[in-house]
Design a protein around this motif. Structure first.
Motif, PDB file in Angstrom:
ATOM      1  N   GLU A   6     -25.419  12.655 -87.315  1.00 41.76           N
ATOM      2  CA  GLU A   6     -25.925  12.390 -85.806  1.00 41.76           C
ATOM      3  C   GLU A   6     -25.876  13.515 -84.815  1.00 41.76           C
ATOM      4  OE1 GLU A   6     -24.443   7.671 -85.743  1.00 41.76           O
ATOM      5  OE2 GLU A   6     -22.773   9.073 -85.265  1.00 41.76           O
ATOM      6  N   LYS A  40     -39.430   9.742 -92.760  1.00 37.13           N
ATOM      7  CA  LYS A  40     -38.410   8.605 -92.833  1.00 37.13           C
ATOM      8  C   LYS A  40     -37.684   8.875 -94.222  1.00 37.13           C
ATOM      9  CE  LYS A  40     -40.336   5.119 -89.790  1.00 37.13           C
ATOM     10  NZ  LYS A  40     -40.890   3.771 -89.717  1.00 37.13           N
ATOM     11  N   GLU A  97     -29.238   5.901 -88.624  1.00 35.07           N
ATOM     12  CA  GLU A  97     -29.008   4.567 -88.801  1.00 35.07           C
ATOM     13  C   GLU A  97     -28.254   4.120 -90.028  1.00 35.07           C
ATOM     14  OE1 GLU A  97     -30.923   0.129 -88.230  1.00 35.07           O
ATOM     15  OE2 GLU A  97     -31.879   1.935 -87.393  1.00 35.07           O
ATOM     16  N   PRO A 103     -33.815  13.230 -85.736  1.00 29.93           N
ATOM     17  CA  PRO A 103     -33.963  12.552 -84.440  1.00 29.93           C
ATOM     18  C   PRO A 103     -33.221  11.170 -84.368  1.00 29.93           C
ATOM     19  CG  PRO A 103     -36.071  12.672 -86.086  1.00 29.93           C
ATOM     20  CD  PRO A 103     -34.876  13.367 -86.506  1.00 29.93           C
ATOM     21  N   LYS A 104     -32.915  10.649 -85.746  1.00 33.43           N
ATOM     22  CA  LYS A 104     -32.318   9.212 -85.625  1.00 33.43           C
ATOM     23  C   LYS A 104     -31.522   9.205 -87.012  1.00 33.43           C
ATOM     24  CE  LYS A 104     -33.541   4.258 -85.726  1.00 33.43           C
ATOM     25  NZ  LYS A 104     -34.585   3.376 -85.648  1.00 33.43           N
ATOM     26  N   GLU A 157     -35.971  11.012 -89.799  1.00 34.10           N
ATOM     27  CA  GLU A 157     -35.012   9.888 -89.391  1.00 34.10           C
ATOM     28  C   GLU A 157     -34.368   9.777 -90.677  1.00 34.10           C
ATOM     29  OE1 GLU A 157     -37.378   6.577 -87.984  1.00 34.10           O
ATOM     30  OE2 GLU A 157     -37.919   7.666 -86.116  1.00 34.10           O
ATOM     31  N   TYR A 206     -31.966   6.867 -92.726  1.00 31.82           N
ATOM     32  CA  TYR A 206     -31.251   5.692 -92.813  1.00 31.82           C
ATOM     33  C   TYR A 206     -30.547   5.505 -93.938  1.00 31.82           C
ATOM     34  CZ  TYR A 206     -35.167   4.582 -89.778  1.00 31.82           C
ATOM     35  OH  TYR A 206     -36.029   4.514 -88.470  1.00 31.82           O
TER      36      TYR A 206
END
Length: 153
Positions: free
Chosen positions: A85, A15, A94, A91-92, A43, A45
């Motif tokens: 994206e 992350k 945000e 994978p993610k 991921e 963020y």
């Protein structure tokens, strides 16, 4: 020893949180974060805090301007977010935007919730007067996170 590193993959991150400040340097910081997230299949963020400190000092916080500031920020990173994206290696993705005092909002509403294992931010380079009054967000992040911190210059 359970935390023994045996390969390059063991050094990777799961992350990644990138703190953006709206400065001219944010594109470079976000580009680096996207590459690192893709390389580690992590991921991503993307966090931004609309600073309420100056507005609070004036004695009021006009909440009606927050949506406009958020919209402008999201528009400024829209193409890069879309690129991230579309990456099969991330994978993610945000984007998190909040209004408040930068340090407290970053820590309480973003980092403590996401629990990243890497935080990336820029070295904004405030003037010495502003630095004396405001301090440094990159220094705050380095000192107040329990994970690795990468400051991009």
């Amino acid at each position: 020893m359970a935390d023994t590193i045996t390969s390059y993959q063991d050094l990777g991150y799961d992350k990644i949180f990138v703190s953006l400040d709206g400065s001219d340097e944010q594109d470079k910081v976000l580009d680096r974060a996207i590459v690192m997230a893709a390389n580690d299949h992590a991921e991503l963020y993307i966090g931004h805090v609309i600073d309420s400190t100056a507005l609070e000092a004036a004695g009021t916080f006009p909440v009606n301007i927050v949506p406009s500031l958020e919209k402008d920020f999201r528009a400024s990173i829209e193409a890069k977010v879309r690129h991230a994206e579309q990456s099969p290696d991330i994978p993610k993705v945000e984007v998190i935007v909040r209004a408040g005092r930068i340090r407290e909002t970053l820590k309480d509403e973003m980092l403590d919730v996401i629990e990243p294992d890497l935080v990336i931010c820029g070295a904004r380079g405030l003037s010495s007067i502003k630095y004396a009054i405001l301090g440094s967000i990159s220094t705050f992040l380095t000192r107040n996170t329990s994970c690795d911190t990468l400051v991009i210059k």
